[in-house]
Motif scaffolding. Structure first.
Motif, PDB file in Angstrom:
ATOM      1  N   UNK A  89     -12.560  -5.425   8.102  1.00  0.00           N
ATOM      2  CA  UNK A  89     -13.718  -4.644   7.814  1.00  0.00           C
ATOM      3  C   UNK A  89     -13.494  -3.214   8.054  1.00  0.00           C
ATOM      4  N   UNK A  90     -13.971  -2.309   7.630  1.00  0.00           N
ATOM      5  CA  UNK A  90     -13.867  -0.917   7.990  1.00  0.00           C
ATOM      6  C   UNK A  90     -15.108  -0.398   8.474  1.00  0.00           C
ATOM      7  N   UNK A  91     -15.245   0.828   9.440  1.00  0.00           N
ATOM      8  CA  UNK A  91     -16.361   1.528   9.836  1.00  0.00           C
ATOM      9  C   UNK A  91     -16.146   2.819   9.240  1.00  0.00           C
ATOM     10  N   UNK A  92     -17.230   3.621   8.614  1.00  0.00           N
ATOM     11  CA  UNK A  92     -17.243   4.713   8.098  1.00  0.00           C
ATOM     12  C   UNK A  92     -17.466   5.900   8.873  1.00  0.00           C
ATOM     13  N   UNK A  93     -16.746   7.114   8.262  1.00  0.00           N
ATOM     14  CA  UNK A  93     -16.928   8.496   8.959  1.00  0.00           C
ATOM     15  C   UNK A  93     -18.130   9.138   8.029  1.00  0.00           C
ATOM     16  N   UNK A  94     -19.011   9.900   8.875  1.00  0.00           N
ATOM     17  CA  UNK A  94     -19.779  10.931   8.303  1.00  0.00           C
ATOM     18  C   UNK A  94     -19.842  12.314   8.884  1.00  0.00           C
TER      19      UNK A  94
ATOM     20  N   UNK B  26     -24.293  13.454   4.679  1.00  0.00           N
ATOM     21  CA  UNK B  26     -23.901  12.124   5.586  1.00  0.00           C
ATOM     22  C   UNK B  26     -24.928  11.192   5.154  1.00  0.00           C
ATOM     23  N   UNK B  27     -26.020  11.461   4.951  1.00  0.00           N
ATOM     24  CA  UNK B  27     -27.188  10.434   4.464  1.00  0.00           C
ATOM     25  C   UNK B  27     -26.709   9.959   3.107  1.00  0.00           C
ATOM     26  N   UNK B  28     -26.178  10.827   2.374  1.00  0.00           N
ATOM     27  CA  UNK B  28     -25.718  10.510   0.798  1.00  0.00           C
ATOM     28  C   UNK B  28     -24.512   9.502   1.087  1.00  0.00           C
ATOM     29  N   UNK B  29     -23.673   9.729   1.833  1.00  0.00           N
ATOM     30  CA  UNK B  29     -22.483   8.714   2.055  1.00  0.00           C
ATOM     31  C   UNK B  29     -22.999   7.500   2.437  1.00  0.00           C
ATOM     32  N   UNK B  30     -24.140   7.295   3.519  1.00  0.00           N
ATOM     33  CA  UNK B  30     -24.383   6.199   4.002  1.00  0.00           C
ATOM     34  C   UNK B  30     -25.111   5.512   2.893  1.00  0.00           C
TER      35      UNK B  30
END
Length: 299
Positions: A95-100, A108-112
């Motif tokens: 799996x992967x962990x995302x950047x914000x 950042x909240x929208x990406x989350x």
């Protein structure tokens, strides 16, 4: 199967996009020059058997080089590339962990909410952002949102650029310890009971100074320190890992290697595995460290 919770890569598309405007980015950051970060052939040639990695971007942060909108675009680009790396290499990547973008909190909240919650296992934050502690009030919305959505934060160290004597051996461990202290002092574990934070490098020096924490901080703060999750990426040292298990608890220690860093060409995975195997703990605790604990945190 062992699941490596904290391994790194450098998405080539993201790197090229940054190089277009910061052409000497590689030369300025020696840690970006490790070939296995970008070359999957090298990574595969030396890949350890029985391991799948959760990958996160190496600490190349768009907000350090670009303003808010551009930083957000690059985070989304990097996240898409990380996701594709997992999809195309499912035999080695779990799996992967995302950047914000920490200089564009609304984005950042929208990406989350739109990108991370659907496709990623968590969000990577760094001990400092934009010259501030990650526990600065300005960044609190990210902690609130990840808690609400039950998404772990993967906490990675960066240098404090105010200091003239940063070094790769000790500085990052101090920065992790200080960030943990600042998060506890901010009261985030009380405000956000569902908050889950995975700290790189076995929680740095926190387990060693358990007594100081107990007697110099409040009982609540001392208790909050033990709510962090930590990985095993300290390049060996089974006794230190036993101390981490003793302090944070068997369910809060995760197999993590920091690959491909430390041992060329592709990391110290074998050394970390040997250290876990040499720990004087029950076999079921080792099984939990290798996979069960991270599986419980993954969506």
């Amino acid at each position: 199967m062992k699941i490596d919770a904290f391994a790194h890569t450098l998405p080539v598309g993201l790197l090229k996009a940054i190089q277009a405007e910061v052409p000497d980015i590689i030369e300025k950051n020696a840690f970006l020059q490790i070939p296995a970060l970008t070359d999957l052939k090298i990574r595969r040639e030396n890949y350890p058997a029985g391991v799948k990695q959760i990958i996160s971007n190496v600490n190349l942060n768009p907000e350090d080089y670009f303003f808010g909108d551009k930083a957000a675009d690059l985070c989304e680009l990097g996240n898409d590339e990380l996701l594709k790396l997992v999809q195309d290499n499912a035999d080695i990547f779990e799996a992967a962990v995302a950047m914000v973008p920490m200089n564009n909190l609304s984005k950042a909240i929208e990406i989350i909410d739109q990108q991370v919650v659907k496709n990623f296992v968590g969000v990577q934050l760094f001990t400092r952002a934009l010259g501030k502690s990650i526990a600065d009030k300005a960044f609190e919305p990210v902690f609130a949102e990840t808690s609400k959505l039950d998404l772990p934060i993967f906490l990675h160290p960066v240098f404090d650029e105010r200091k003239p004597d940063n070094n790769i051996t000790f500085s990052w461990e101090y920065e992790l310890t200080q960030a943990m202290y600042q998060i506890v002092k901010a009261g985030y574990f009380e405000k956000y009971p569902n908050l889950k934070i995975i700290v790189h490098h076995a929680g740095a020096v926190v387990p060693f100074f358990a007594g100081r924490i107990k007697y110099t901080m409040s009982a609540q703060e001392a208790s909050d320190f033990q709510k962090f999750y930590v990985d095993t990426a300290i390049l060996g040292n089974p006794k230190a890992l036993e101390l981490a298990v003793d302090y944070f608890g068997p369910s809060h220690v995760l197999f993590g290697t920091d690959a491909p860093f430390a041992v060329m060409p592709s990391g110290a995975t074998n050394e970390v595995i040997q250290a876990i195997d040499d720990m004087q703990v029950a076999p079921d605790i080792k099984e939990d460290i290798y996979s069960n604990n991270i599986l419980k945190l993954m969506r």
